[in-house]
Design a protein around this motif. Sequence first.
Motif, mmCIF file in Angstrom:
data_model
loop_
_atom_site.group_PDB
_atom_site.id
_atom_site.type_symbol
_atom_site.label_atom_id
_atom_site.label_comp_id
_atom_site.label_asym_id
_atom_site.label_seq_id
_atom_site.Cartn_x
_atom_site.Cartn_y
_atom_site.Cartn_z
ATOM 1 N N GLY A 90 -24.135 -3.272 -39.903
ATOM 2 C CA GLY A 90 -23.820 -2.829 -41.261
ATOM 3 C C GLY A 90 -22.318 -2.712 -41.464
ATOM 4 N N TYR A 91 -21.640 -2.197 -40.461
ATOM 5 C CA TYR A 91 -20.182 -2.084 -40.552
ATOM 6 C C TYR A 91 -19.549 -3.464 -40.666
ATOM 7 C CZ TYR A 91 -15.375 -1.012 -39.370
ATOM 8 O OH TYR A 91 -14.008 -0.908 -39.400
ATOM 9 N N LEU A 92 -19.992 -4.395 -39.808
ATOM 10 C CA LEU A 92 -19.401 -5.741 -39.819
ATOM 11 C C LEU A 92 -19.627 -6.422 -41.177
ATOM 12 C CD1 LEU A 92 -18.025 -8.078 -38.325
ATOM 13 C CD2 LEU A 92 -20.274 -8.758 -37.473
ATOM 14 N N LEU A 93 -20.830 -6.233 -41.721
ATOM 15 C CA LEU A 93 -21.147 -6.912 -42.979
ATOM 16 C C LEU A 93 -20.408 -6.307 -44.163
ATOM 17 C CD1 LEU A 93 -24.974 -7.600 -42.570
ATOM 18 C CD2 LEU A 93 -23.039 -9.083 -42.085
ATOM 19 N N SER A 94 -19.833 -5.119 -43.989
ATOM 20 C CA SER A 94 -19.045 -4.548 -45.077
ATOM 21 C C SER A 94 -17.606 -5.050 -45.044
ATOM 22 C CB SER A 94 -19.066 -3.016 -45.003
ATOM 23 O OG SER A 94 -18.344 -2.577 -43.867
ATOM 24 N N ARG A 95 -17.274 -5.854 -44.041
ATOM 25 C CA ARG A 95 -15.935 -6.479 -43.988
ATOM 26 C C ARG A 95 -15.955 -7.721 -44.885
ATOM 27 N NH1 ARG A 95 -13.422 -2.391 -42.685
ATOM 28 N NH2 ARG A 95 -15.397 -1.568 -43.474
ATOM 29 N N PRO A 96 -14.780 -8.178 -45.299
ATOM 30 C CA PRO A 96 -14.739 -9.360 -46.179
ATOM 31 C C PRO A 96 -14.948 -10.665 -45.422
ATOM 32 C CG PRO A 96 -12.526 -8.530 -45.801
ATOM 33 C CD PRO A 96 -13.456 -7.556 -45.146
ATOM 34 N N VAL A 97 -16.159 -10.902 -45.034
ATOM 35 C CA VAL A 97 -16.490 -12.143 -44.338
ATOM 36 C C VAL A 97 -17.907 -12.525 -44.771
ATOM 37 C CG1 VAL A 97 -17.313 -10.873 -42.292
ATOM 38 C CG2 VAL A 97 -16.659 -13.275 -42.073
ATOM 39 N N LEU A 235 -29.279 -4.654 -45.705
ATOM 40 C CA LEU A 235 -28.526 -4.160 -44.558
ATOM 41 C C LEU A 235 -29.227 -4.375 -43.227
ATOM 42 C CD1 LEU A 235 -26.527 -1.009 -45.516
ATOM 43 C CD2 LEU A 235 -25.730 -3.211 -44.730
#
Lengths: 640, 295
Positions: A90-97, A235
């Motif tokens: 979830g943290y990674l997917l909230s990054r701009p990628v 998520l």
Amino acid sequence: MSTHHSLRTARALVWKEWREQRPVALAGLALAILLPLILVAATARAPRPLDAAALAGLLPGLYLWFLWPLFAAATGASTFAGEIGDGTLGYLLSRPVSRPRVWLVKVTLAFLTSLVILAGALVVAWVVGLMAREAAGSSFAETLRVGGAANLLVVPATLLLFASSVLFSTFLSRSMNAAAAGLAAALLILAGLFALWDTLGLEPRLALTWSMIDIALAAALALLGSLLIFSRGELLRGRGMGRLVAMAGAMVVGGSGLLAIPVVAWYDQLAPSEALALDRLLSPAGDAVVLTVTSPHRQSPRIWVAHTDGSGLEHLTAAGAFDPSMAPDGRWVAYFSQGGVLGWPASGLELRIIRSDGAEERRLATLRHDRQSPGSSATSFSPDGNHIAGLMGSSLVIVPAAGGGAGDAVTVRLDDTPLTPWQLLGWSATRREVLVLSSQWREGSQSLKLEAVDGVTGAQRMIYEGKRPGLPASQRPLSGWSRVPLVAGGQLLLVDVDKDRREPIAVNACYWSPVISETADKIAYALCLGEKAAAESEIHLRNLLTGDDRILGTLPGRVSGIRPSPSWDRFVVGLSQWGDVDVRTAVLLGRDGTVRALPEGSLALGWHGRDHVVLTRSGQDPWIGLMEPDTGETRTIFPQ
Amino acid sequence: METAAIVIEGFTKRYGARDAVHDLSLEVPAGSIFGLLGRNGAGKSTTIKSLLNLVRPTAGRLQVLGLDSAADSVAIRGRVGYLPEEPCYYPWMTVSEIVAFNAAFYDTWDATLAASLLERLELPRERRLKELSRGTQAKVGLAMALAPRPELLILDDPTSGLDPVVRREFLEAVIANVQAEGGTVFFSTHMLHEMERVADEVAILHEGRLRVRASLETLKKSTRQIRVVYPETVPQTFPLSGLLRVDRNSHQAVLTVSAFDESMPATLRGHGAESVEVIDLSLEEIFVETVKGGA
């Protein structure tokens, strides 16, 4: 987004993934190194400890078929599941990628990790192979080569296992669950594909390449499913498990079925060179050819029927069937089947019987695999069609064609110490006996033993034993032998199977390919001429009632077989050698001495009525056809 | 002309048969500090995650910085600093590594600012994240959210579970950043007295529906309590609009109103009240009255 930024992002993702996969890679490499030591230690106190040569032979297959799939499943299952479980995804997917980019990097790194483990393990196997070579001449490459096609099949199979684990990893929060579900789904897909191929009768002509493509497509479908779920899901907290599992399962299984459609569609376009036709057998009425068709790798043999009137070609049995024989009335076909589920080899060979129109099938007996005495195998109906004999190696089973209990089967263990392999000649004409012949080259000459086995009691009776035989009879198993022609000690003998009597027909010469009529009143044979025992062959026809022996003609080269027409007025003569040159050709020889060449490379299966010769050509371009003897015109009946 | 940093129109998110958020429409002005209030399960996190396309709307349209949250989510996340309620970092990374890892995703990453934030928040660079306390991890998250110099900072209840000292440090860092950089802050929190210190505007979500949306000043002016004493018994009805709640005993009533105006005391006196006292409410009291009463 600039290219520089994209590269920087990709590099960061790769760095993170590798750091997470690194412990798995190290564990895999450690296991690869420890495995040989564990095996040696585990077998140290066994009666036959594992030596270096055996270890070198074992390791490549173990690494390829066990270690690699194991870690492919592990890396695939941990692609997402662990991060879903601990929330870091979830943290990674909230990054701009973008999610597809994250998916691509994670899946690629996971598979590369499994390849790193495989590469490291194969290096270990190679080193062990080098060490063993000093001791036993084994080598890494040789061991891998022995695996052959199977080693190729492990690639898509492992890819499927990996992809399936990735798919379940996309929505399960525990890696172990994803690995277990992935393994189950992969096995399900493989079973589904095998069942589909089996149902559609594809295996005989389904080359290894097609199998690999189909399995790889199933893997691609699983990966696509994972990508879709990952990209379009929210998520990914592992919620709604039951529904997601059902969806993934349906997608994988249903999708695999859909994938096979292109294979089915292209089936008719498969080149004949993708199949091998073996065991070609003409029905007693001459209206059908029963043949075993298999892939070029001799996998999944299946019995087919090609009708000589050109009306069709159809498979008769499931996969794993071979050694067909036909009942005297042509209504039943007996054969051996590897049995098992979905073509998976069973522990024993089954002797089966099936109606020639495929309407009814029965299992009659099971023979245990005998690895100690491999040899030829064959089936044969008794003259009355009521019994069937099946020979596999040194095991002979005789069983009623109508089936019955295990007590009705007679199983005989033939002597396999000095003379192997055994050949099933067929049944005697008057007694319910099965004739078996064993021959072997020993110290430059051939020993030969002809025995009769009682079909009721299993009692064995020696008919002939010769120390210097020539070629034994080379006919297919026949029903109704009363006399067996044998070439032995420079003599052409006729052995009377009922009276334990042998009668020399010709002496002090070199003979080839004797063939006797079913009524035992005529014999045709080839006499070698010239100093080199194959320069020319003289084809003889002898009337056994009157003793009249006439020369039909002289042919150049060595005769490999003689096929008389039903009325014995024409003969297809196969030639295997022409001077010093190996050839595979045949000519049609008339009783009046006329000679007509058959199509190049053809061998005669037999006669279709009085009018047509059934021809066959094997090798990479198998063919079966009919030839009109007078005009030489041919018509193809296989492949169609 | 001031544009909206966030525009939400008719947003609904349904899980099964339940609407987590129902037909929410909201605008967050650029440059404001906007507080989103609500009890647990009110739909705050769902709304915030939908802005970043981490949750997909069942219906409605969401725009962030003029971009569509579904179609342009990567671009949005590149311009937004986001700190979730419970950030889950890779436990094996050190603080320096998580900083370097995050830096790779942003064009606008300011390494100098990141270093200064680490310094100011006293974050140990070489310690692994799994070794850090909850509060220190929250500060790491804040540094990660601020270092790209985002145009919009979205904080999803980031101080819950932190001790008062860390909470104060945290908020001071946010305020300092806003003072230095400007930009918009959209945040939800349970700590209403902290929101009261910093928020320009607030919205209250209750059971997935918007109850109140106003500037903090307007909200505090309009939502008040009036203590009324009557010589005889308290009447059954009151001639007031926006009445949220009435607490009464024999001679006295406490009225909570959401649309207070200065004429209300005179109106009540005209209806027999002996004495009228207007009481200001804190944000927390306003919140409680709003979610308890029927707005």
